[in-house]
Design a protein around this motif. Structure first.
Motif, PDB file in Angstrom:
ATOM      1  N   GLY A   1      -2.822  -2.122   9.271  1.00 46.37           N
ATOM      2  CA  GLY A   1      -3.479  -0.998   9.141  1.00 46.37           C
ATOM      3  C   GLY A   1      -5.252  -1.109   8.782  1.00 46.37           C
ATOM      4  N   TRP A   2      -5.801  -2.189   8.353  1.00 41.76           N
ATOM      5  CA  TRP A   2      -7.152  -2.571   8.428  1.00 41.76           C
ATOM      6  C   TRP A   2      -7.712  -2.510   9.895  1.00 41.76           C
ATOM      7  N   GLY A   3      -6.987  -2.955  10.743  1.00 38.05           N
ATOM      8  CA  GLY A   3      -7.384  -3.190  12.086  1.00 38.05           C
ATOM      9  C   GLY A   3      -7.383  -1.645  12.608  1.00 38.05           C
ATOM     10  N   GLY A   4      -6.561  -1.048  12.466  1.00 38.40           N
ATOM     11  CA  GLY A   4      -6.329   0.508  12.878  1.00 38.40           C
ATOM     12  C   GLY A   4      -7.620   1.239  12.089  1.00 38.40           C
TER      13      GLY A   4
ATOM     14  N   PRO B   1      -5.947  -8.841  -3.782  1.00 39.65           N
ATOM     15  CA  PRO B   1      -5.506  -8.907  -5.044  1.00 39.65           C
ATOM     16  C   PRO B   1      -4.914  -7.712  -5.767  1.00 39.65           C
ATOM     17  N   LEU B   2      -5.344  -6.480  -5.222  1.00 38.25           N
ATOM     18  CA  LEU B   2      -4.427  -5.307  -5.783  1.00 38.25           C
ATOM     19  C   LEU B   2      -2.987  -5.493  -5.657  1.00 38.25           C
ATOM     20  N   ARG B   3      -2.581  -6.075  -4.590  1.00 38.06           N
ATOM     21  CA  ARG B   3      -1.074  -6.359  -4.352  1.00 38.06           C
ATOM     22  C   ARG B   3      -0.491  -7.342  -5.574  1.00 38.06           C
TER      23      ARG B   3
ATOM     24  N   SER C   1      -3.251   2.131  -2.103  1.00 34.64           N
ATOM     25  CA  SER C   1      -2.347   1.979  -3.009  1.00 34.64           C
ATOM     26  C   SER C   1      -1.033   2.906  -2.990  1.00 34.64           C
ATOM     27  N   GLY C   2      -1.296   4.177  -2.807  1.00 26.30           N
ATOM     28  CA  GLY C   2      -0.175   4.996  -2.671  1.00 26.30           C
ATOM     29  C   GLY C   2       0.959   4.395  -1.536  1.00 26.30           C
ATOM     30  N   LEU C   3       0.176   4.095  -0.371  1.00 23.62           N
ATOM     31  CA  LEU C   3       1.017   3.312   0.619  1.00 23.62           C
ATOM     32  C   LEU C   3       1.860   2.270   0.314  1.00 23.62           C
TER      33      LEU C   3
ATOM     34  N   LYS D   1       6.782  -0.080  -0.995  1.00 23.05           N
ATOM     35  CA  LYS D   1       7.619  -1.108  -1.959  1.00 23.05           C
ATOM     36  C   LYS D   1       8.732  -0.399  -2.427  1.00 23.05           C
ATOM     37  N   TYR D   2       8.798   0.887  -2.732  1.00 23.15           N
ATOM     38  CA  TYR D   2       9.834   1.499  -3.273  1.00 23.15           C
ATOM     39  C   TYR D   2      10.807   1.654  -2.319  1.00 23.15           C
ATOM     40  N   TYR D   3      10.410   1.842  -0.971  1.00 22.95           N
ATOM     41  CA  TYR D   3      11.380   1.916   0.037  1.00 22.95           C
ATOM     42  C   TYR D   3      11.847   0.816   0.411  1.00 22.95           C
ATOM     43  N   GLN D   4      11.268  -0.321   0.216  1.00 21.96           N
ATOM     44  CA  GLN D   4      11.997  -1.754   0.489  1.00 21.96           C
ATOM     45  C   GLN D   4      12.885  -2.082  -0.743  1.00 21.96           C
TER      46      GLN D   4
END
Length: 371
Positions: free
Chosen positions: A35-38, A73-75, A143-145, A150-153
């Motif tokens: 994600g951050w690479g993209g 840290p947000l995770r 955060s939304g992603l 996480k909900y999907y997992q």
């Protein structure tokens, strides 16, 4: 036994949870890096549309790296806040996202000024505010992603556990249905052996005990959940019928007509034994002359068709009613087939000519090579 089952179940559950945790942890780092690479790549491609110095690529890379580090840290904060009330959780997400964006904006501006010689100045507060707001939207999107993934997992994990529970229940059901049949057969055989001993037919009783031991060994060596070839099924059936021949002597005749292709087909183990047992109990035992059991099987249109017929004198006018009135044998066989094949099978009764009853089973044709 119950303690052992509880320990095994707990061990399996821990392994499942551990596997899910490792999968989610690995997925986070892969998605975080990509994600951050993209993000850095998209910004760099966008910069190519304008005349920028080469050092601008380094600035973008450092900015993406700062976002990468600040969101880690947000995770862990979101994991600890997972059980909060949705409104409170949303407040935590908004506040922490804004705080993270503010720190990122300061780092970004410092990077621009120190490396690119363009950044925050006392007279450029509006630029800083715009940069901070843009980064707030980016962190909020992250955060939304995070919550969406996480909900999907979690949903996938619950589905996996539900499938595993369903599979365990399915296996337990098949074992229960199969093992309900063995005590019935064993009781009949031991009763016959007891009778032979009482009438001093010791040699015959000894032969019957040997046949019974071979049959029970076959039954114990084959998992009721697994399928075996029809040829092995017929071999087990002949062991059973050899035991019955000791009882009936010359009053029982066996006819087998099975094609080589059908012999290779896979079927549930001991599928035919309860059907033969019913035929002997309700048909052959009532025949005054010679009772005939005929087994035929062939393959047509990708399906295995098995027919088992007897010449019993008291076949009902409505053979299908036997499913409700003939004890556990037919019902268990039908339930086993339903558990294994769903709707992809046919199991029915029909009259035999000139007398008797036929059982017809149609299954998908499976072999060890094409299953």
């Amino acid at each position: 036994m119950s303690n052992s089952n509880h320990f095994t179940s707990s061990l399996v559950d821990r392994l499942v949870r551990s596997s899910l945790f490792e999968h989610r942890n690995r997925s986070f780092w892969v998605l975080q890096t990509l994600g951050w690479g993209g993000y850095a790549l998209v910004n760099y491609i966008g910069s190519l549309m304008h005349e920028m110095r080469d050092i601008y690529g380094v600035v973008l890379l450092l900015g993406a790296y700062a976002g990468f580090l600040l969101t880690i840290p947000l995770r862990y904060l979101y994991q600890r806040s997972w059980e909060l009330h949705p409104a409170l959780l949303m407040l935590v997400v908004i506040l922490t996202s804004y705080l993270c964006a503010s720190v990122w904006a300061v780092i970004d501006n410092a990077t621009y000024w120190e490396i690119y010689k363009f950044g925050f100045r006392p007279d450029s507060q509006f630029f800083y505010f715009k940069n901070n707001l843009a980064k707030f939207y980016i962190i909020l999107s992250w955060s939304g992603l995070y919550f969406g993934i996480k909900y999907y997992q979690m949903l996938q994990g619950e589905r996996q556990k539900a499938l595993m529970a369903s599979s365990r229940a399915h296996q337990a059901q098949l074992k229960m249905l199969r093992y309900q049949l063995n005590p019935h057969f064993l009781f009949n055989s031991l009763n016959a052996i007891s009778t032979l001993i009482m009438v001093k037919e010791n040699d015959v009783a000894n032969r019957m005990v040997n046949k019974l031991s071979h049959f029970l060994r076959f039954s114990l060596d084959n998992d009721p959940i697994k399928k075996i070839s029809l040829e092995k099924e017929i071999d087990a059936l002949m062991l059973y019928l050899d035991i019955e021949k000791v009882r009936f002597d010359e009053r029982l005749e066996i006819q087998v007509d099975v094609t080589p292709e059908a012999r290779r087909a896979l079927v549930p183990s001991l599928l035919l034994q309860p059907l033969i047992e019913n035929a002997i109990k309700y048909a052959i035992a009532k025949v005054e002359d010679v009772g005939v059991l005929s087994l035929a099987a062939f393959v047509a249109d990708g399906q295995l068709q098995i027919t088992l017929c007897d010449n019993g004198p008291d076949a009902p006018n409505d053979p299908q009613a036997l499913f409700k009135n003939s004890g556990v044998g037919l019902q268990n066989t039908q339930e086993r087939l339903l558990a294994l094949y769903g709707k992809q099978f046919r199991f029915q009764m029909k009259p035999n000519k000139p007398q008797g009853l036929c059982v017809e089973i149609v299954l998908p044709y499976e072999t060890p090579e094409n299953r």
